[in-house]
Design an enzyme around this catalytic site. Structure first.
Site, short mmCIF file in Angstrom:
data_model
loop_
_atom_site.label_atom_id
_atom_site.label_comp_id
_atom_site.label_asym_id
_atom_site.label_seq_id
_atom_site.Cartn_x
_atom_site.Cartn_y
_atom_site.Cartn_z
N GLU B 44 48.94 29.39 54.67
CA GLU B 44 48.23 28.61 53.64
C GLU B 44 47.61 27.35 54.26
OE1 GLU B 44 50.95 27.41 50.62
OE2 GLU B 44 49.40 26.65 49.27
N LYS B 126 44.35 29.46 45.18
CA LYS B 126 45.68 29.59 44.58
C LYS B 126 45.58 29.46 43.06
CE LYS B 126 49.48 27.48 46.57
NZ LYS B 126 50.36 26.31 46.80
N CYS B 167 50.81 31.91 48.36
CA CYS B 167 52.11 31.24 48.24
C CYS B 167 52.69 31.27 46.82
CB CYS B 167 52.00 29.80 48.77
SG CYS B 167 53.61 29.11 49.23
N GLY B 377 80.34 7.38 67.87
CA GLY B 377 80.69 8.17 66.69
C GLY B 377 79.90 9.47 66.66
#
Lengths: 632, 632
Positions: B44, B126, B167, B377
């Site tokens: 896309e 789309k 999509c 850490g």
């Protein structure tokens, strides 16, 4: 014709504070009832505050909104206010939609309800959902598809039909306005949450007049006031006749009740094209008209008594008594007997927006005081002045943080401002601290240049935050929009803080506002708050010896005009050159602005006064290789 | 039946880099042509990158996209690639809509085009625009309302009808998928830009299979790969038959070409219900079928040669030769002869997303190296390891910044990690600097407590930024999602930086990923990168003597489970208690999470791996009095 006494309550709500907002609705309904209003109109989503953003998608919040609405109706009745028709906004949901991809979770509605006689009489929801600029309502809501029309009994056995639309329903063509005409309503009431933008008030007035004519109904536009993160709502509520004549207009940037007697066609005089049922909404959708009649529980025979006093002439939706029938009152009890509250001029309006933005952000986030770095320059001087006007000078703490490069006037001008306004000031020199950093960073770290300049700014940022953490003050940033646009600021340095009062104010406007504020003080015989030298001296960040803004940036008059066209008007390179900007400067500024996207994202919010304040209204990727200078 | 050789090119594009993306399209078409593919499918908006956000509203960018598309068609032809049908996404606009309030400026389209023979043969856009989670497409685009069907000549005078959807058209019901069946297409090709989320790959596969059955067509799903700000696209392209059988699946998180021979019904064998014109799209809209036939310019008599080799059985949309006909290659030339690229397990997948997110953010923003504070850490240890895997240990700079309160192991564990991975390390002690601040801030400033703890963290933030400014390294933050959720971090301190690799990783997952990475090294015989002591010791911010995270927060196993339900699942207080969380803890954590909204807004972006990463997918007001603990 029949007479209806209407009240528009432009109140200040807080997002998420259901109990507090319900209290506001009861309190202002009491005020409206005291002035014998028969109907009182509140802003959009007055019960939840606006905008609620993703809270709309949380089931527990939606349920709480619905429950609080019902309880509010009961409480109004219990407090003897049940006879007033209360139109209030709240958050509701549709229950007839199956969850599916693309549908906002829980199918929330930006809703309005009519409360009367202790009950929620009728509800509806916003039909047009704005999804541009600062608005994302396609994310949060499903559209409403009904037009409620409620019949209000008024004096002498007459009655008036009132329709309800919500905010954006006025801005887009077709929809509830079109259907209002078909339904034959005499009055269209419109709860709003329309954020302030410079000059938008003129657009709104024209819009209300046009939509009233299209609806064939008088139109009551009640807008929220108050600050909510970046947004500032300005009130400025409007009442227009069915012919589009302005009948009343409320104050800007303060809570107020606007009470007016309207002469409106009796429901019996109107023959609606469509009584109930589905109607073509002239926007590609269908809207269903729903009608309800309110029982006459007023216990009064007609309009009378104090407050808005009526009688007399007027066509469809004129103010009875040609404007004499309008009374307004503010929260503080200030009154205006006449239809038009005195309006602020352009600069005063911007200043008021900034002050309200700061006041509400501080207050609604639980702070009482602010702290900011005072450099002696105009940006921090104006920011301090806005803060002092917003929350009182006794709640404004300033820190003077001189360095080796600070000029003498930077300290004397800052001290002058502190004295003029009576702020709390401390001095924290930064030299020993930057020396400590340099000593630990080692010889690799340069004594001059950008890293060294940023270091000074960041030391000041840490000092601001340390004082903030220790004293519980909110840190205000002092950057202006021109700097923010070009990235002329330091991440975690001058940009560190909780709110940026002038982040949407271009540098040329910073000067204009400062001059206006001083002039205003002179006119009213008050102390001039800003040292004139801070306004007139050439701007400098003072992070290097003899440094001036013009070493790095073009003159602000030139820069601001270009920024306005690039940012506000979204012109591309070719267009910017075509309207007369210097091509080399266009290339340079586009590059600066585009590269500064990350810095702007990290900047605190601040009151929005323009079309694009570098906030929710302008959304660009950080990772982005589109800079027109590279391609054409 | 006819045989079509298709290539899915899951490439890595960059937002705004039209020239670079066009180059990518040409390069991968060349690879596809080398394998005799007749059609190649790109993701896309491959030409513009995705998501372009407000660039869609800039006229100059839309024009440049359209021009680049046309030039790309010409260039493909000029380079001898005109015989390949190239399906690529780009940004277009509708020209037949009058500007009005509510319409995105310029009526942009999320478009796809077929390039063939040097021309743009057909375009579409789309239809379903997602406007939830990270998507804001109602803001940017107007919906497409056509279904293009192009007829591809294949061997022996046969031809195949191919339809295009984009999509979200797969994710929502009705629309292009429904119309594909009516149009009788044999193959539906779908360009995608579907961001990674943990577990989403399983959902996608099921979705592709279901939609293929609904469309009655084989379905080719080509997904973007690469990082774009917070989003990471994972590729994982899919090819399914018309019966929903998985035929091929590409690699995750890397560029690749997937080449397969499909046996598909010849266009002559299909009688479409609707040939051309408007069709009910079964979603309340109408979609128009548009057809075009590509001229036969292949100059070949049929499929053959190296790469995907064909022949054999298979129903509608089976891979010729039952899977043997699939070949994949990555950018680096790695090959897989078989239909399914080896898949990553759950933790490996998350780790790969984090690595790709960091690599692309660094690279696409023009950085080559990173710097971070290393505390000994686990959070900074994992962050450094991800960075080293992303851009090479030689580009990772770490700073050890011990204080009075740093334990011995904090320094030794950090040094151990540096040695294991070969990072650049410097030590900058912070004591003298915090002393300098304290000295200037005066006696009011306390020696212990939150302000003093924040000061240490901010001094470290300034050091990170100073080293970054001086060396041109991007600062990585090391905060995890559990901390970010609860506000257990310091504004402008540990939260200062440009990218946060583990900002979407809960603490329990930090440990899991660390163990996985060490195990992975052991399995492959490489040096174990993370000191085991960093994984096993109790977590501490070390900002006060003997401080442990559990002094301020519940144990992370308990906290993370609660955060998952509150943040990811958006449960309210009552629901959280109902599923078994401790009521007191629910109240406390809701309060912590809600109050930390501002801190999270100021936090850098980081790769998204969950439903809600505290980024664009979760939007709550800062000013907000809705905390359920206060109300119920």
């Amino acid at each position: 014709m029949a007479t209806l006494r209407i009240a528009l309550a432009q109140v200040n709500t807080t997002v998420g504070d259901l109990a507090g907002n319900a209290e506001v609705i009861v309190e202002w309904t009491r005020r409206a009832a005291a002035r014998q209003a028969q109907i009182v109109l509140f802003p959009e989503m007055s019960l939840t505050g606006y905008p609620v953003e993703d809270l709309a998608l949380r089931a527990s919040f939606v349920e709480a909104s619905i429950a609080t609405l019902r309880e509010s109706a009961e409480r109004l009745q219990a407090e003897g206010l049940g006879q007033v028709a209360v139109v209030a906004g709240y958050l509701d949901r549709r229950t007839d939609l199956v969850p599916r991809t693309g549908l906002p979770a829980g199918a929330p509605l930006d809703a309005a309800a009519v409360l009367h006689g202790g009950r929620v009489v009728i509800t509806s929801a916003k039909h047009h959902l704005p999804n541009y600029g600062v608005f994302d309502e396609a994310r949060y809501f499903v559209p409403g598809n009904t037009l409620p029309v409620f019949r209000m009994p008024v004096s002498g056995g007459e009655s008036i039909d009132v329709a309800v639309a919500i905010c954006e329903d006025l801005w887009q063509d077709g929809g509830p306005v079109a259907v209002t005409r078909r339904a034959g309503a005499s009055l269209l009431v419109v709860p709003n949450a329309s954020p302030y933008e410079r000059g938008k008030d003129d657009v709104r007035l024209e819009l209300c007049a046009r939509r009233a004519r299209q609806a064939g109904a008088a139109l009551a536009y009640c807008n929220l006031i108050g600050g909510q993160d970046e947004l500032v709502f300005d009130g400025d509520s409007i009442l227009v006749s069915a012919t589009g004549e302005l009948l009343a207009r409320g104050p800007q940037f303060e809570e107020a009740l606007i009470v007016a007697d309207l002469e409106l066609p009796n429901a019996g005089e109107v023959s609606p094209e469509t009584s109930v049922g589905p109607v073509d909404a002239e926007d590609g959708t269908v809207i269903t008209i729903q009608r309800v009649t309110l029982p006459d529980i007023s216990g009064r025979s007609g309009v009378g008594g104090g407050g808005a006093g009526g009688g007399g002439a007027g066509g469809g939706g004129a103010v009875a008594g040609a404007g004499a029938g309008v009374v307004m009152e503010t929260a503080a009890g200030e009154e205006e007997h006449g239809p038009f509250w005195p309006r602020l001029d352009d600069i005063a309006e911007v200043y008021a927006a900034l002050v309200l933005g700061v006041r509400d952000y501080v207050r609604k986030n639980g702070f009482r005081s602010v702290v900011l770095g005072l450099s002696g320059g105009i940006d921090s001087a104006l920011t301090a002045t806005i803060a002092a006007d917003a929350i009182g000078p006794e709640n404004v703490h300033v820190i003077l943080m001189p360095s080796h490069w600070s000029s003498d006037h930077s300290v004397t001008d800052a001290e002058d401002l502190v004295q003029r306004q009576g702020l709390h000031a401390v001095t924290v020199p930064i030299q020993a601290i930057t020396d400590a950093f340099r000593s630990e960073l080692g010889d690799d770290f340069p004594a001059v240049g950008l890293p060294a300049e940023n270091l000074q700014s960041r030391v000041r940022g840490v000092i601001n935050m340390a004082v903030s953490n220790n004293g519980g003050h909110l840190v205000l940033t002092t950057g202006n929009k021109s700097e923010l646009a070009c990235g002329y600021s330091t991440l975690y340095g001058d940009s560190a803080g909780g709110y940026g009062p002038i982040k949407d104010v271009l540098k040329t406007l910073v000067w204009e506002l400062s001059r206006w504020r001083n002039d205003h003080a002179e006119r009213t015989g008050a102390t001039v708050p800003i040292p004139p030298n801070s306004i007139t001296k050439p701007p400098s960040a003072e992070l290097a010896p003899g440094q001036l803004d013009t070493d790095s940036l073009p003159p602000y008059e030139v820069l601001d005009a270009l920024l306005d066209d690039y940012v506000e008007k979204d012109m591309g390179s070719a267009e910017l050159i075509a309207v007369g900007h210097d091509p080399e400067l266009v290339a340079r500024v586009i590059r600066l602005v585009d590269l500064a996207e990350y810095k702007r994202r990290q900047y605190p919010p601040g009151p929005k006064i323009s079309i694009k304040n570098f906030g929710r209204d302008r959304r660009l990727p950080i990772t982005n290789r589109w800079r027109e200078t590279f391609t054409g």
